[in-house]
Write an enzyme that holds these catalytic residues in place. Structure first.
Site, mmCIF file in Angstrom:
data_model
loop_
_atom_site.group_PDB
_atom_site.id
_atom_site.type_symbol
_atom_site.label_atom_id
_atom_site.label_comp_id
_atom_site.label_asym_id
_atom_site.label_seq_id
_atom_site.Cartn_x
_atom_site.Cartn_y
_atom_site.Cartn_z
ATOM 1 N N ASP A 1 7.102 -6.636 14.924
ATOM 2 C CA ASP A 1 5.785 -6.289 15.448
ATOM 3 C C ASP A 1 5.924 -4.950 16.170
ATOM 4 O OD1 ASP A 1 3.423 -5.994 16.849
ATOM 5 O OD2 ASP A 1 3.389 -8.038 17.639
ATOM 6 N N VAL A 2 5.276 -3.903 15.663
ATOM 7 C CA VAL A 2 5.464 -2.568 16.227
ATOM 8 C C VAL A 2 4.813 -2.407 17.586
ATOM 9 C CG1 VAL A 2 5.741 -1.477 13.972
ATOM 10 C CG2 VAL A 2 3.459 -1.580 15.024
ATOM 11 N N TYR B 1 -10.830 3.112 15.454
ATOM 12 C CA TYR B 1 -9.839 3.512 14.448
ATOM 13 C C TYR B 1 -9.636 5.028 14.483
ATOM 14 C CZ TYR B 1 -7.552 3.976 9.889
ATOM 15 O OH TYR B 1 -6.662 4.276 8.874
ATOM 16 N N LYS C 1 -6.190 7.241 15.321
ATOM 17 C CA LYS C 1 -5.586 8.188 14.388
ATOM 18 C C LYS C 1 -5.557 9.604 14.943
ATOM 19 C CE LYS C 1 -4.537 5.228 11.181
ATOM 20 N NZ LYS C 1 -3.139 4.958 10.808
ATOM 21 N N GLY D 1 0.783 -1.225 0.000
ATOM 22 C CA GLY D 1 0.000 0.000 0.000
ATOM 23 C C GLY D 1 0.817 1.277 0.000
ATOM 24 N N ILE D 2 0.452 2.189 0.887
ATOM 25 C CA ILE D 2 1.103 3.492 0.952
ATOM 26 C C ILE D 2 2.579 3.349 1.302
ATOM 27 C CG2 ILE D 2 1.174 5.667 2.248
ATOM 28 C CD1 ILE D 2 -1.899 5.428 2.467
#
Length: 270
Positions: free
Chosen positions: A76-77, A169, A173, A17-18
């Site tokens: 794994d963050v 979500y 964010k 993706g991005i």
């Protein structure tokens, strides 16, 4: 634009993706890129309709395609030890760390009464806690090098606008934006910039999930996706990975832009 040849970037979520679009742009600009990803979700909640996200496999494939100056790292963050090891592996491979693009992110879509603790913990864990851990490790390394550097945390227009069925979500964010603005002020005099990129609608696997979740009865994913663009994006077209790479490349080369949350969303947010 400043010459970024030889600069070293660590990109979480860098295989898809991005993150992939940014990695390809950076590498094409002569930068060295460490691409971090995770195949198996560590939390109890499914992501993208399953536990296997394929992030590390994608990062490894992209690193092989890019060739010299690119490496894949499995991490794994949400795990502090793995984040520290990921950062150390980047430095061991390329000698330093100049840029962190924190692009790892997950999502589920549910109405509040169906939202489970596992959903909250998973989404907040990756998106918010992951931001804290990766930024902390990057700042420590940048300080050890004598200061200077750039951090770009990939948030979302959901960090600026409320969206039904995405309460957790959106919370994650918004948290990323508040964290980034605060950290930017904390490290400003050390020459480290911290900004957020807030994408609009980009046709990644995240929007595959959202198109299914937001589809009306009898509506196909393709029609639901087109309706979302028409409803939310004033320009009437989706954004691209290239659009996100444009803004990220600008931020990496802009030493006096910090503490901002830039929306690249076709006019969707104020």
């Amino acid at each position: 634009m400043a010459d970024l040849t030889g600069k070293v970037a660590l990109i979480t979520g860098g295989g898809t993706g991005i993150g992939k679009g940014i990695a390809e742009r950076f590498h094409g600009m002569g930068m060295k890129v460490a691409l971090a990803g995770l195949d198996q979700a560590s939390g109890a909640a499914n992501q993208y309709f399953g536990r296997n996200m394929g992030g590390y496999t994608a990062a490894r494939d992209l690193a092989e395609t890019l060739g010299e100056g690119a490496v894949a790292i499995e991490a794994d963050v949400t795990d502090a030890a793995q984040v520290e090891a990921m950062t150390a592996a980047t430095v061991e491979t390329f000698g330093r760390l100049d840029v962190l693009v924190n692009g790892a992110g997950v999502i589920t879509a549910k109405p509040i009464q169906e939202l489970e603790e596992a959903d909250w913990d998973s989404v907040l864990g990756v998106n918010a806690k992951g931001t804290f851990l990766t930024n902390r490790a990057a700042v420590a390394q940048m300080r050890a090098q004598g200061g200077g550097g750039c951090i770009v945390n990939i948030s979302s227009i959901a960090g600026k606008l409320g969206v039904p069925f995405l309460t957790h979500y959106c919370a994650s964010k918004w948290a990323m934006i508040g964290f980034s603005i605060s950290l930017a002020k904390e490290v400003a005099k050390e020459g480290i910039t911290v900004n957020c990129l807030c994408p609009g609608i980009v046709g990644t696997q995240m929007w595959t999930l959202l198109s299914k979740a937001f589809a009306q009865p009898g509506e196909s994913e393709e029609v639901a996706y087109a309706r979302s663009i028409e409803t939310f994006i004033p320009q009437g077209v989706p954004q691209t990975e290239g659009d996100m790479a444009d803004m990220t490349a600008f931020l990496v080369a802009a030493p006096h832009v910090t503490g901002q949350a830039f929306a690249v969303d076709g006019g969707a947010s104020h």
